[in-house]
Scaffold this active site. Sequence first.
Site, PDB file in Angstrom:
ATOM      1  N   GLU A  36      10.754   0.819   1.051  1.00 37.50           N
ATOM      2  CA  GLU A  36       9.457   1.117   1.646  1.00 37.50           C
ATOM      3  C   GLU A  36       9.063   0.074   2.690  1.00 37.50           C
ATOM      4  OE1 GLU A  36       7.531   3.685   1.611  1.00 37.50           O
ATOM      5  OE2 GLU A  36       8.769   4.809   0.206  1.00 37.50           O
ATOM      6  N   TYR A  81      10.314  -6.831  13.543  1.00 35.13           N
ATOM      7  CA  TYR A  81       9.114  -7.077  12.728  1.00 35.13           C
ATOM      8  C   TYR A  81       9.470  -7.994  11.551  1.00 35.13           C
ATOM      9  CZ  TYR A  81       7.343  -3.070  15.370  1.00 35.13           C
ATOM     10  OH  TYR A  81       6.980  -2.212  16.380  1.00 35.13           O
ATOM     11  N   TYR A 119      -0.861   2.215   1.480  1.00 38.40           N
ATOM     12  CA  TYR A 119       0.178   3.250   1.496  1.00 38.40           C
ATOM     13  C   TYR A 119       1.396   2.814   0.693  1.00 38.40           C
ATOM     14  CZ  TYR A 119       4.525   5.391   2.793  1.00 38.40           C
ATOM     15  OH  TYR A 119       5.763   5.967   2.708  1.00 38.40           O
ATOM     16  N   ASP A 137       0.992   7.531   5.027  1.00 36.56           N
ATOM     17  CA  ASP A 137       1.411   6.835   6.240  1.00 36.56           C
ATOM     18  C   ASP A 137       1.218   7.775   7.431  1.00 36.56           C
ATOM     19  OD1 ASP A 137       3.441   8.691   5.988  1.00 36.56           O
ATOM     20  OD2 ASP A 137       5.069   7.242   6.177  1.00 36.56           O
TER      21      ASP A 137
END
Length: 253
Positions: A36, A81, A119, A137
């Site tokens: 996730e 990220y 989420y 999401d």
Amino acid sequence: MTTPSLQTRLLAWYHKNKRTLPWRDHPDAYAVWVSEIMLQQTRVETVIPYFERWMRLFPTVHALADASEHEVLNAWEGLGYYSRARNLHRAAKVIVSDYGGELPGSAADLVKLPGVGRYTAGAIASIAFGADEPALDGNLKRVYARLFDVAEAVDSPRGEKLLWEVARGNLPGGRAGDFNQCLMDLGSAICLPKNPRCLLCPVMDLCKARENGTQELRPVRKPKKSVPHHVHAAGVIVRRGKVLLARRPSKGL
């Protein structure tokens, strides 16, 4: 807004058409959590090889907590990220110190972990622990906005509040994990951002946006702010065939 027939038909479609993914039906909640986090802002096909390599390098929460930040960032290299990798590492240490190395099973506890938002907490709790928790999401917002023809902007506080209410109100008891994953697959394969494949949708006749001819207009989003433009200079230092690299700080640019 609850529609039992919608739930039944979507779950039947999911049972026949669900994607085969390495973290699905995995006995370890750790794998669901890792997947996730990796899937945040990253496509499934990109994540799969990274996930498989990650699980070989760090097969347990303890293995991840014991790893150095350098090892964690190396394993993440290319996914982008990087704060996600740092948060996974930090959260693993918290899970080992505060939860005995086992992920907490409730969304209320999961959301306290670094890098876990509402989420992600709902997705982990429902998929890994069978909790009746919604997940919402970008993909699921689009699907719900079309199914119920939501005219509110999905990225506004009012629109988001409404969609969370819709998501929770339509959870089939005891099947939330499958239902959340079903909507993920529906959004990925059929209820596409542009040119949705409505004729292939198992609930086309129940879709309010399709009924009203607004499927191309949903979801509604707030007008985008202008993107700021920044000019930066960078130097490349090469010496004897080697290139100097400097690691960016953990925070900031």
